[in-house]
Write a protein that holds these residues in place. Sequence first.
Motif, PDB file in Angstrom:
ATOM      1  N   ARG B  63       0.860  -1.180   0.000  1.00 41.24           N
ATOM      2  CA  ARG B  63       0.000   0.000   0.000  1.00 41.24           C
ATOM      3  C   ARG B  63       0.900   1.235   0.000  1.00 41.24           C
ATOM      4  NH1 ARG B  63      -2.604  -3.227   4.021  1.00 41.24           N
ATOM      5  NH2 ARG B  63      -4.381  -4.231   3.052  1.00 41.24           N
ATOM      6  N   ASP B  64       0.314   2.379  -0.257  1.00 41.74           N
ATOM      7  CA  ASP B  64       1.113   3.610  -0.287  1.00 41.74           C
ATOM      8  C   ASP B  64       1.941   3.768   0.986  1.00 41.74           C
ATOM      9  OD1 ASP B  64       0.155   4.140  -2.716  1.00 41.74           O
ATOM     10  OD2 ASP B  64      -1.201   5.761  -2.116  1.00 41.74           O
ATOM     11  N   ILE B  65       1.308   3.489   2.116  1.00 43.57           N
ATOM     12  CA  ILE B  65       1.994   3.727   3.383  1.00 43.57           C
ATOM     13  C   ILE B  65       3.193   2.790   3.537  1.00 43.57           C
ATOM     14  CG2 ILE B  65       0.371   2.224   4.653  1.00 43.57           C
ATOM     15  CD1 ILE B  65       2.146   5.346   6.054  1.00 43.57           C
ATOM     16  N   ASP B  66       3.105   1.574   2.984  1.00 39.06           N
ATOM     17  CA  ASP B  66       4.243   0.645   3.065  1.00 39.06           C
ATOM     18  C   ASP B  66       5.460   1.227   2.360  1.00 39.06           C
ATOM     19  OD1 ASP B  66       2.735  -1.371   4.351  1.00 39.06           O
ATOM     20  OD2 ASP B  66       1.876  -1.963   2.433  1.00 39.06           O
ATOM     21  N   LEU B  67       5.188   1.929   1.271  1.00 35.94           N
ATOM     22  CA  LEU B  67       6.291   2.456   0.463  1.00 35.94           C
ATOM     23  C   LEU B  67       7.012   3.598   1.162  1.00 35.94           C
ATOM     24  CD1 LEU B  67       4.523   2.398  -2.992  1.00 35.94           C
ATOM     25  CD2 LEU B  67       6.109   0.735  -2.043  1.00 35.94           C
ATOM     26  N   ARG B  68       6.454   4.072   2.255  1.00 38.33           N
ATOM     27  CA  ARG B  68       7.113   5.159   2.977  1.00 38.33           C
ATOM     28  C   ARG B  68       8.079   4.630   4.036  1.00 38.33           C
ATOM     29  NH1 ARG B  68       3.351   9.996   4.405  1.00 38.33           N
ATOM     30  NH2 ARG B  68       5.439  10.760   4.885  1.00 38.33           N
ATOM     31  N   TYR B  69       8.175   3.308   4.126  1.00 38.92           N
ATOM     32  CA  TYR B  69       9.084   2.701   5.108  1.00 38.92           C
ATOM     33  C   TYR B  69      10.162   1.884   4.389  1.00 38.92           C
ATOM     34  CZ  TYR B  69       5.923   4.048   8.838  1.00 38.92           C
ATOM     35  OH  TYR B  69       5.181   4.773   9.728  1.00 38.92           O
ATOM     36  N   PRO B  70      11.261   1.569   5.096  1.00 32.58           N
ATOM     37  CA  PRO B  70      12.287   0.732   4.480  1.00 32.58           C
ATOM     38  C   PRO B  70      11.698  -0.582   3.954  1.00 32.58           C
ATOM     39  CG  PRO B  70      13.085   1.613   6.557  1.00 32.58           C
ATOM     40  CD  PRO B  70      11.652   2.016   6.443  1.00 32.58           C
ATOM     41  N   ASP B 106       8.420   4.675  -4.702  1.00 28.74           N
ATOM     42  CA  ASP B 106       7.875   5.822  -3.984  1.00 28.74           C
ATOM     43  C   ASP B 106       8.743   7.067  -4.111  1.00 28.74           C
ATOM     44  OD1 ASP B 106       7.379   6.902  -0.663  1.00 28.74           O
ATOM     45  OD2 ASP B 106       5.977   7.143  -2.297  1.00 28.74           O
ATOM     46  N   ASN B 107       9.237   7.343  -5.293  1.00 27.25           N
ATOM     47  CA  ASN B 107      10.013   8.556  -5.567  1.00 27.25           C
ATOM     48  C   ASN B 107      11.363   8.604  -4.885  1.00 27.25           C
ATOM     49  OD1 ASN B 107       7.645   9.254  -6.780  1.00 27.25           O
ATOM     50  ND2 ASN B 107       7.062  10.752  -5.241  1.00 27.25           N
ATOM     51  N   ILE B 108      11.588   7.747  -3.905  1.00 29.77           N
ATOM     52  CA  ILE B 108      12.897   7.839  -3.267  1.00 29.77           C
ATOM     53  C   ILE B 108      13.858   6.923  -3.996  1.00 29.77           C
ATOM     54  CG2 ILE B 108      12.279   8.697  -0.981  1.00 29.77           C
ATOM     55  CD1 ILE B 108      12.261   5.778  -0.081  1.00 29.77           C
ATOM     56  N   ASP B 109      15.108   7.256  -3.814  1.00 30.21           N
ATOM     57  CA  ASP B 109      16.143   6.686  -4.642  1.00 30.21           C
ATOM     58  C   ASP B 109      16.564   5.332  -4.095  1.00 30.21           C
ATOM     59  OD1 ASP B 109      17.844   6.714  -6.740  1.00 30.21           O
ATOM     60  OD2 ASP B 109      19.429   7.772  -5.656  1.00 30.21           O
ATOM     61  N   HIS B 276      10.553  16.265   0.036  1.00 28.83           N
ATOM     62  CA  HIS B 276      11.343  15.345  -0.789  1.00 28.83           C
ATOM     63  C   HIS B 276      11.237  13.904  -0.303  1.00 28.83           C
ATOM     64  CE1 HIS B 276      13.332  18.313  -3.357  1.00 28.83           C
ATOM     65  NE2 HIS B 276      13.264  19.114  -2.300  1.00 28.83           N
ATOM     66  N   LYS B 277      10.394  13.685   0.695  1.00 30.03           N
ATOM     67  CA  LYS B 277      10.145  12.335   1.224  1.00 30.03           C
ATOM     68  C   LYS B 277      11.424  11.631   1.690  1.00 30.03           C
ATOM     69  CE  LYS B 277       5.818  11.399  -1.065  1.00 30.03           C
ATOM     70  NZ  LYS B 277       5.045  10.501  -1.904  1.00 30.03           N
ATOM     71  N   ILE B 278      12.348  12.396   2.257  1.00 24.82           N
ATOM     72  CA  ILE B 278      13.590  11.795   2.760  1.00 24.82           C
ATOM     73  C   ILE B 278      13.474  11.568   4.265  1.00 24.82           C
ATOM     74  CG2 ILE B 278      16.072  12.172   3.089  1.00 24.82           C
ATOM     75  CD1 ILE B 278      15.881  14.052   0.583  1.00 24.82           C
ATOM     76  N   PRO B 279      13.640  10.349   4.739  1.00 23.83           N
ATOM     77  CA  PRO B 279      13.639  10.123   6.186  1.00 23.83           C
ATOM     78  C   PRO B 279      15.017  10.446   6.784  1.00 23.83           C
ATOM     79  CG  PRO B 279      13.727   8.017   5.010  1.00 23.83           C
ATOM     80  CD  PRO B 279      13.757   9.111   3.963  1.00 23.83           C
ATOM     81  N   LEU B 280      15.002  11.032   7.962  1.00 20.23           N
ATOM     82  CA  LEU B 280      16.249  11.384   8.646  1.00 20.23           C
ATOM     83  C   LEU B 280      16.328  10.629   9.972  1.00 20.23           C
ATOM     84  CD1 LEU B 280      18.790  13.183   9.137  1.00 20.23           C
ATOM     85  CD2 LEU B 280      17.226  14.956   9.994  1.00 20.23           C
ATOM     86  N   ILE B 281      17.428   9.928  10.169  1.00 18.81           N
ATOM     87  CA  ILE B 281      17.595   9.125  11.382  1.00 18.81           C
ATOM     88  C   ILE B 281      18.778   9.661  12.182  1.00 18.81           C
ATOM     89  CG2 ILE B 281      18.162   6.805  12.232  1.00 18.81           C
ATOM     90  CD1 ILE B 281      16.690   5.746   9.695  1.00 18.81           C
ATOM     91  N   SER B 381      17.118   2.350   1.507  1.00 23.04           N
ATOM     92  CA  SER B 381      15.730   2.779   1.343  1.00 23.04           C
ATOM     93  C   SER B 381      15.605   4.296   1.402  1.00 23.04           C
ATOM     94  CB  SER B 381      14.851   2.119   2.402  1.00 23.04           C
ATOM     95  OG  SER B 381      14.750   0.735   2.137  1.00 23.04           O
ATOM     96  N   GLY B 382      16.707   4.987   1.295  1.00 19.81           N
ATOM     97  CA  GLY B 382      16.641   6.438   1.121  1.00 19.81           C
ATOM     98  C   GLY B 382      16.900   7.280   2.353  1.00 19.81           C
ATOM     99  N   ALA B 383      17.245   6.665   3.472  1.00 18.83           N
ATOM    100  CA  ALA B 383      17.397   7.431   4.710  1.00 18.83           C
ATOM    101  C   ALA B 383      18.742   8.139   4.806  1.00 18.83           C
ATOM    102  CB  ALA B 383      17.225   6.519   5.916  1.00 18.83           C
ATOM    103  N   VAL B 384      18.720   9.303   5.441  1.00 19.12           N
ATOM    104  CA  VAL B 384      19.941   9.983   5.857  1.00 19.12           C
ATOM    105  C   VAL B 384      20.169   9.597   7.321  1.00 19.12           C
ATOM    106  CG1 VAL B 384      21.022  12.216   6.279  1.00 19.12           C
ATOM    107  CG2 VAL B 384      19.500  11.911   4.310  1.00 19.12           C
ATOM    108  N   ILE B 385      21.347   9.108   7.620  1.00 18.81           N
ATOM    109  CA  ILE B 385      21.636   8.630   8.979  1.00 18.81           C
ATOM    110  C   ILE B 385      22.845   9.369   9.538  1.00 18.81           C
ATOM    111  CG2 ILE B 385      22.127   6.597  10.404  1.00 18.81           C
ATOM    112  CD1 ILE B 385      21.232   4.940   7.853  1.00 18.81           C
ATOM    113  N   LEU B 386      22.682   9.951  10.719  1.00 14.51           N
ATOM    114  CA  LEU B 386      23.794  10.605  11.401  1.00 14.51           C
ATOM    115  C   LEU B 386      23.867  10.073  12.830  1.00 14.51           C
ATOM    116  CD1 LEU B 386      23.130  14.286  10.286  1.00 14.51           C
ATOM    117  CD2 LEU B 386      25.052  12.861   9.555  1.00 14.51           C
ATOM    118  N   LYS B 387      25.100   9.812  13.283  1.00 14.32           N
ATOM    119  CA  LYS B 387      25.270   9.260  14.622  1.00 14.32           C
ATOM    120  C   LYS B 387      26.193  10.173  15.431  1.00 14.32           C
ATOM    121  CE  LYS B 387      26.854   5.434  12.825  1.00 14.32           C
ATOM    122  NZ  LYS B 387      27.155   4.044  12.339  1.00 14.32           N
TER     123      LYS B 387
END
Lengths: 478, 478
Positions: B63-70, B106-109, B276-281, B381-387
């Motif tokens: 579903r659409d919402i699934d595509l918004r997750y990894p 889902d548009n993400i790379d 831009h539908k980019i998740p940030l972690i 899955s398109g996430a930006v991750i900073l630690k």
Amino acid sequence: MIEIDDELEFRLGEMTRKTHDMNIPVMIIIEGPPASGKSRLSNALYMALDAKYTDFVATRPPRDIDLRYPFMQRFWNHLPKAGDVNIHFRSWYAQYIEYKEAGITDNIDVDIKEISADMENFERTLDQNGYEIIKFYVNTSEEVRQKHLDKLKENPTLKWKAEEFEEHLELFDYEKEMQGFINQKQQIPWTEIDFENKNEAINTMFKTIIDTLEARVEKERTTAVERIVSDFTKYFESELFTFDFDKEKISKKDYKDILPELQLKMRDIQFQLYQHKIPLILVYEGMDAAGKGGNIKRTRQRLDPTGYTINAVSAPSDIELAHHYLWRFATDIPRSGHIGFFDRSWYGRVLVERVEGFASQKEWTQAYDEIKDFEKSLYNSGAVILKFFLSLDKDEQLERFEEREKNIEKQWKITKEDWRNRAKWDEYLEASEDMIKETDTGYAPWHIIPGNNKKYARIEVLKKIIAACEKVLNDERN
Amino acid sequence: MIEIDDELEFRLGEMTRKTHDMNIPVMIIIEGPPASGKSRLSNALYMALDAKYTDFVATRPPRDIDLRYPFMQRFWNHLPKAGDVNIHFRSWYAQYIEYKEAGITDNIDVDIKEISADMENFERTLDQNGYEIIKFYVNTSEEVRQKHLDKLKENPTLKWKAEEFEEHLELFDYEKEMQGFINQKQQIPWTEIDFENKNEAINTMFKTIIDTLEARVEKERTTAVERIVSDFTKYFESELFTFDFDKEKISKKDYKDILPELQLKMRDIQFQLYQHKIPLILVYEGMDAAGKGGNIKRTRQRLDPTGYTINAVSAPSDIELAHHYLWRFATDIPRSGHIGFFDRSWYGRVLVERVEGFASQKEWTQAYDEIKDFEKSLYNSGAVILKFFLSLDKDEQLERFEEREKNIEKQWKITKEDWRNRAKWDEYLEASEDMIKETDTGYAPWHIIPGNNKKYARIEVLKKIIAACEKVLNDERN
């Protein structure tokens, strides 16, 4: 200039640490029209609380998948556990207004007026089970809201938000509907907050929460713990579960003929329910060894496994114990067009919890209404609900227990707990009779099924499910 | 005629009761082309297992919402807990093939080739942490499948299913892709099953599961429990966390000027990431009292609270302990366009679990790769991750502890556990250094932030987040 009161912020932190330590779940609801300032208000609240036990729950417009579940499902799913705080940014009220005005019902026959009663019942059962609910309505003048809107529009990255707000204002008469709720003098009252001055609004909100939680903590301290009373009749007798078991049986041959036929019919019904998006909820209760598992097995034997779920109750986990007793079932309600089997159910509240004294008398007596309200809310969202009580006589149970102990293939089925429960036969019988009398409703009827003959019971249950579903499907077609 | 072997069915029940009692989680995967018979096969399996600890997980089109997750999110969400059995009716393999061939991203790379490695890594980390994975491919001849299809078409309520199957066959080259996976000789092998004879197929499946579980149970019995070894250097010294704290600071005035500016910038970035539908972690680790909570608070102060989540770790619940150590974080990854703060994280595996001996040496050493693979899958899955690792020197920690004990408003922040951890300062330091050296990657870099000056640390972290996001947003625009 009014500033945010540091002392208030500290006391708020302190009070929520206290409710956390005392295992009190808290739900803070923030409603308000677009651009009223509720976003900044709830952010200030979120910042003041400990993130370790605070959850920010935003109610967004429903997705397709949301519409396949009962109206209250999202809120059941997000219920805080004991000691946690939920900030509900928009809540079931906003959702109700948007569903109502947009006519959202996902093809199923939802009566929106009934939903409004479901919301009140939801709040009541939470309140009665120790949830502290605090409701805010951000009632900001149109002039101030317009100023907020204008400011949003100036910012290029936020312009779309202003547009969303304006669209919302056009689509929904949110304010009028909310004023209706506020004027109703609901059991859990609303606190109205004007956002003209941001910091003053924040101080008011903090103070209201502190006062409410202080009163609650004080009440917990001074209320004597209710003594758990079993309250059973000394010599209990019941006609409800007595059958002429010689008549209520079926020959092996007839069973072999009829069962596959009914199972195929059931499979057909599964697909019809799916096409009509009707959820089917099947609840099974009964004495130990009455044959619930085997009965369910025969009903699901030919079903498509992707279209049903089974909730088979075992002892609750610590997370389940830290929630409202309905929670672990409410989060497992089948979506539209699916079938949910409950092998034991929410009725544990008035059966095992009553008999074993896990629930106080006040708790299990109020549970009858809570459960009826809950089932009503499922019915209001389009579900077909059938409840089966498999009845077994005491001698037959003994035979089955002994057979299980002797037969190596069945030994795992019998535990000390079964024997302990058997010793409380009369108490369970009385609790079962009270349960059936109190919760037998038109929208969720009980069927008492004679269970001494397992084959007969399986055929009976299948017939009852098929008949009820065919009736609903016929109504649907006309 | 071949019949279903009752003895096999009984032994299967017995074996899964055993793995249940031994807390072994089991995942049984059933893949196969449309109309191959996998539905009946998995139903037979489902019927043979105890519903109390068996979960039937069907992978349906996203579903659409699934595509918004990894990509792996749905499978993390459904991970069985210790002792439970999952039947995966279609799995990450079917999902992979459908995503790949339909070009769903889902548009993400998302690089679909990378996802295939993520799946292997997912299986490996589960396998290494005690999950028993059994994979079946129902490899039925085209002729037999055509027969199944024809039969479906005859039934008016099931005709749509046949059409769905045919559409699937047209859209996806499922068989060829699956044969590719099977020929790869993956670490966890496939068992191929021909469905020409239904009961023979069921017997083969039951037998394979029994054999696998018997071998596993035997292995558990004969494997000596690994001794937990702390394995720390006697006199540990590190340069990694040493800073010239006199230089790494900021004046009160500069702080007051810069902070609001960066916070507004951060708010702007939040909305741009959203668009831009980019998740940030954002992951925060560091010594106790290093200021993680206050640091996160400053970063989120001006953010829209509906667009971020905070996962603040406290002691795991019994349900969390019964899952893979990544589970409680993997299920809390932000959806696309949202920000997820992790106040302590999955790195607990190689910090507290190593130092306190909750994880064996084998477990925490293999965790470095497991964690890198996990972060890679988020990145894929398109996430930006900073630690961020907030570093504090030992004297400064003591001062802060003492201040907390004296100050009535801060007393709740300090517990006996903090003092216990302090006593193991060197061990934590060594574990932290190993962690950073082992898991500092291009896709999820570590930033060590001098934390003696809280204000300086807050500004530094905000600057780093903003710089990393602006880089990604710029790339996005070009």
